[in-house]
Design a protein around this motif. Structure first.
Motif, PDB file in Angstrom:
ATOM      1  N   LYS A 148      13.345  -1.326  -7.674  1.00 54.61           N
ATOM      2  CA  LYS A 148      12.672  -1.124  -6.392  1.00 54.61           C
ATOM      3  C   LYS A 148      11.405  -1.967  -6.265  1.00 54.61           C
ATOM      4  CE  LYS A 148      13.884   1.062  -3.662  1.00 54.61           C
ATOM      5  NZ  LYS A 148      14.842   0.718  -2.574  1.00 54.61           N
ATOM      6  N   LEU A 149      10.788  -2.311  -7.398  1.00 55.43           N
ATOM      7  CA  LEU A 149       9.579  -3.130  -7.349  1.00 55.43           C
ATOM      8  C   LEU A 149       9.848  -4.504  -6.725  1.00 55.43           C
ATOM      9  CD1 LEU A 149       7.856  -2.377 -10.778  1.00 55.43           C
ATOM     10  CD2 LEU A 149       6.939  -1.911  -8.503  1.00 55.43           C
ATOM     11  N   LYS A 150      11.088  -4.963  -6.833  1.00 53.72           N
ATOM     12  CA  LYS A 150      11.438  -6.278  -6.290  1.00 53.72           C
ATOM     13  C   LYS A 150      11.415  -6.276  -4.761  1.00 53.72           C
ATOM     14  CE  LYS A 150      14.412  -7.232 -10.274  1.00 53.72           C
ATOM     15  NZ  LYS A 150      15.816  -7.463 -10.738  1.00 53.72           N
ATOM     16  N   THR A 151      11.518  -5.092  -4.160  1.00 55.97           N
ATOM     17  CA  THR A 151      11.554  -5.016  -2.695  1.00 55.97           C
ATOM     18  C   THR A 151      10.402  -4.167  -2.151  1.00 55.97           C
ATOM     19  OG1 THR A 151      13.061  -3.102  -2.821  1.00 55.97           O
ATOM     20  CG2 THR A 151      14.068  -5.291  -2.631  1.00 55.97           C
ATOM     21  N   ILE A 152       9.333  -4.043  -2.933  1.00 55.53           N
ATOM     22  CA  ILE A 152       8.251  -3.149  -2.537  1.00 55.53           C
ATOM     23  C   ILE A 152       7.530  -3.612  -1.282  1.00 55.53           C
ATOM     24  CG2 ILE A 152       6.466  -4.259  -3.942  1.00 55.53           C
ATOM     25  CD1 ILE A 152       5.435  -1.420  -4.573  1.00 55.53           C
ATOM     26  N   ASN A 153       7.518  -4.904  -1.006  1.00 57.36           N
ATOM     27  CA  ASN A 153       6.822  -5.418   0.171  1.00 57.36           C
ATOM     28  C   ASN A 153       7.709  -5.455   1.420  1.00 57.36           C
ATOM     29  OD1 ASN A 153       4.218  -5.862  -0.964  1.00 57.36           O
ATOM     30  ND2 ASN A 153       5.004  -7.678  -1.998  1.00 57.36           N
ATOM     31  N   GLU A 154       8.943  -5.001   1.283  1.00 57.97           N
ATOM     32  CA  GLU A 154       9.825  -4.912   2.441  1.00 57.97           C
ATOM     33  C   GLU A 154       9.546  -3.613   3.193  1.00 57.97           C
ATOM     34  OE1 GLU A 154      13.850  -5.364   1.191  1.00 57.97           O
ATOM     35  OE2 GLU A 154      13.541  -7.391   0.371  1.00 57.97           O
ATOM     36  N   PRO A 155      10.025  -3.472   4.429  1.00 54.47           N
ATOM     37  CA  PRO A 155       9.784  -2.235   5.186  1.00 54.47           C
ATOM     38  C   PRO A 155      10.166  -0.987   4.383  1.00 54.47           C
ATOM     39  CG  PRO A 155      10.743  -3.882   6.615  1.00 54.47           C
ATOM     40  CD  PRO A 155      10.774  -4.461   5.222  1.00 54.47           C
ATOM     41  N   TYR A 156       9.278  -0.033   4.349  1.00 48.67           N
ATOM     42  CA  TYR A 156       9.438   1.237   3.646  1.00 48.67           C
ATOM     43  C   TYR A 156       9.517   1.066   2.120  1.00 48.67           C
ATOM     44  CZ  TYR A 156      10.511   2.965   8.315  1.00 48.67           C
ATOM     45  OH  TYR A 156      10.450   3.278   9.651  1.00 48.67           O
ATOM     46  N   GLY A 157       9.160  -0.104   1.635  1.00 52.61           N
ATOM     47  CA  GLY A 157       9.229  -0.353   0.198  1.00 52.61           C
ATOM     48  C   GLY A 157       8.324   0.558  -0.600  1.00 52.61           C
ATOM     49  N   ILE A 161       9.330   3.525  -3.333  1.00 50.47           N
ATOM     50  CA  ILE A 161       8.786   3.622  -4.688  1.00 50.47           C
ATOM     51  C   ILE A 161       8.224   5.021  -4.932  1.00 50.47           C
ATOM     52  CG2 ILE A 161       6.778   2.930  -6.067  1.00 50.47           C
ATOM     53  CD1 ILE A 161       8.894   0.965  -6.484  1.00 50.47           C
ATOM     54  N   THR A 162       7.489   5.530  -3.936  1.00 49.62           N
ATOM     55  CA  THR A 162       6.911   6.868  -4.051  1.00 49.62           C
ATOM     56  C   THR A 162       7.997   7.923  -4.217  1.00 49.62           C
ATOM     57  OG1 THR A 162       5.019   6.223  -2.674  1.00 49.62           O
ATOM     58  CG2 THR A 162       5.458   8.586  -2.904  1.00 49.62           C
ATOM     59  N   ALA A 163       9.096   7.766  -3.476  1.00 51.44           N
ATOM     60  CA  ALA A 163      10.197   8.724  -3.552  1.00 51.44           C
ATOM     61  C   ALA A 163      10.830   8.720  -4.943  1.00 51.44           C
ATOM     62  CB  ALA A 163      11.242   8.402  -2.494  1.00 51.44           C
ATOM     63  N   VAL A 164      10.964   7.542  -5.538  1.00 47.94           N
ATOM     64  CA  VAL A 164      11.540   7.438  -6.880  1.00 47.94           C
ATOM     65  C   VAL A 164      10.660   8.176  -7.883  1.00 47.94           C
ATOM     66  CG1 VAL A 164      12.096   5.870  -8.780  1.00 47.94           C
ATOM     67  CG2 VAL A 164      12.765   5.277  -6.445  1.00 47.94           C
ATOM     68  N   PHE A 165       9.350   7.929  -7.801  1.00 47.51           N
ATOM     69  CA  PHE A 165       8.462   8.578  -8.764  1.00 47.51           C
ATOM     70  C   PHE A 165       8.363  10.075  -8.502  1.00 47.51           C
ATOM     71  CE2 PHE A 165       4.463   9.609 -10.918  1.00 47.51           C
ATOM     72  CZ  PHE A 165       4.757   9.070 -12.160  1.00 47.51           C
ATOM     73  N   LYS A 166       8.456  10.462  -7.231  1.00 46.41           N
ATOM     74  CA  LYS A 166       8.448  11.891  -6.909  1.00 46.41           C
ATOM     75  C   LYS A 166       9.671  12.566  -7.529  1.00 46.41           C
ATOM     76  CE  LYS A 166       7.076  13.125  -2.831  1.00 46.41           C
ATOM     77  NZ  LYS A 166       7.006  13.443  -1.367  1.00 46.41           N
ATOM     78  N   GLY A 167      10.824  11.899  -7.469  1.00 43.65           N
ATOM     79  CA  GLY A 167      12.025  12.437  -8.092  1.00 43.65           C
ATOM     80  C   GLY A 167      11.846  12.607  -9.585  1.00 43.65           C
ATOM     81  N   PHE A 168      11.187  11.623 -10.224  1.00 41.85           N
ATOM     82  CA  PHE A 168      10.913  11.709 -11.656  1.00 41.85           C
ATOM     83  C   PHE A 168      10.052  12.936 -11.964  1.00 41.85           C
ATOM     84  CE2 PHE A 168       7.906  10.928 -15.093  1.00 41.85           C
ATOM     85  CZ  PHE A 168       8.742  10.626 -16.154  1.00 41.85           C
TER      86      PHE A 168
END
Length: 313
Positions: A148-157, A161-168
């Motif tokens: 996901k870091l590869k697309t972090i600057n895209e819309p909603y990127g 990322i926040t959603a992934v870490f929230k899931g963790f």
């Protein structure tokens, strides 16, 4: 223990100024997976939470002077203001380090923060055994995070990322809750009966604060709920968590402020009323004191951050 004057305070600023290689890092979160280059700290005071996950090998350290050992499939949580000394790692060690601020943790977990606070501050549960299957799942989050870091600057990127870490973090709360239930089932009636009254008071205070819709209340309000004096509640909370009652209240209030500003379309006035502030002026002053800007700018800052972010990695 290492003398106090020799301790190095670890803040997010000091982490960013170091030569450490991060998988990801911002003002509230730092994720380290390449620990081979990590210095073997002899004495540090952590100004945030640190979650250590051991996948392989062995890690030894002292937490506030008490020796601890982590083996494969074990995790350990340091709370803010903890002192870690004598950190040593075996040559075959594989581990990940996650630094997260109190504000970041509260913002991500929000309604589920009670699970975390109950385990860490009430049950004093800091070390967790993780099944091989669960550890593998947590490792998959790492792979997804990298992708996901590869697309972090895209819309909603950034939100992604926040959603992934929230899931963790939710899965980590699952580990915590499972461990807590297991410990409760294994504890006999005699052990349960020896729970200190102070621990019960602290647990009830956290539960009441968590469940209170309008959390911004005076200390006396929460003391009256427990039928004790404000002074006694303040003493118990300080002893149990090394934090004051007002620090706990501010933490939960601030999390609600961020939640309503970031995740709802409610007006500033509506949020002010919902959170029990007497008027907009006082609410604005409070937010500026806690966050360094007005509620409107805080909301705008969040929108801008989600549109574009420059992570360190």
């Amino acid at each position: 223990m290492t003398a106090a004057h020799q301790l190095e305070d670890i803040t997010f600023d000091s982490l960013h100024e170091s030569s450490q290689k991060f998988l990801y890092s911002d003002t509230d979160l730092a994720f380290i997976t390449d620990v081979e280059k990590m210095p073997q700290y002899m004495g540090v005071r952590l100004m945030m939470y640190l979650i250590i996950s051991c996948q392989q090998g062995k890690i030894t350290f002292k937490h506030n002077g008490t020796e601890q050992t982590l083996m494969a499939n074990e995790m350990y949580v340091f709370t803010p203001s903890s002192v870690m000394t004598d950190l040593m790692m075996s040559s075959d060690n594989k581990m990940r380090l996650i630094f997260i601020s109190q504000r970041g943790l509260q913002g991500l977990l929000h309604n589920e923060i009670s699970v975390w606070n109950r385990a860490i501050f009430v049950d004093r549960q800091l070390k967790f055994k993780v099944s091989s299957q669960r550890m593998q799942q947590l490792t998959l989050y790492e792979d997804l995070f990298k992708s996901k870091l590869k697309t972090i600057n895209e819309p909603y990127g950034r939100l992604s990322i926040t959603a992934v870490f929230k899931g963790f973090l939710y899965d980590l709360c699952g580990v915590i809750e499972q461990g807590r239930k297991s410990n409760s089932q294994n504890a006999g009636p005699q052990v349960i009966a020896t729970t200190k009254p102070q621990e019960v008071i602290f647990r009830n205070f956290i539960n009441n604060l968590q469940n209170e819709k309008k959390k911004r209340q005076p200390v006396s309000y929460y003391a009256e709920q427990l039928c004790i004096s404000s002074k006694y509640l303040s003493t118990i909370v300080k002893q149990a968590s090394n934090r004051t009652v007002m620090e706990w209240i501010h933490e939960y209030v601030n999390a609600d402020i961020e939640y309503y500003l970031y995740n709802t379309s409610m007006s500033i006035k509506e949020i002010c009323h919902t959170l029990n502030f007497t008027n907009l002026s006082f609410f604005g002053k409070y937010v500026k004191t806690q966050f360094g800007c007005s509620p409107r700018k805080l909301r705008a800052r969040s929108i801008k951050a989600n549109q574009q972010v420059q992570p360190r990695h």
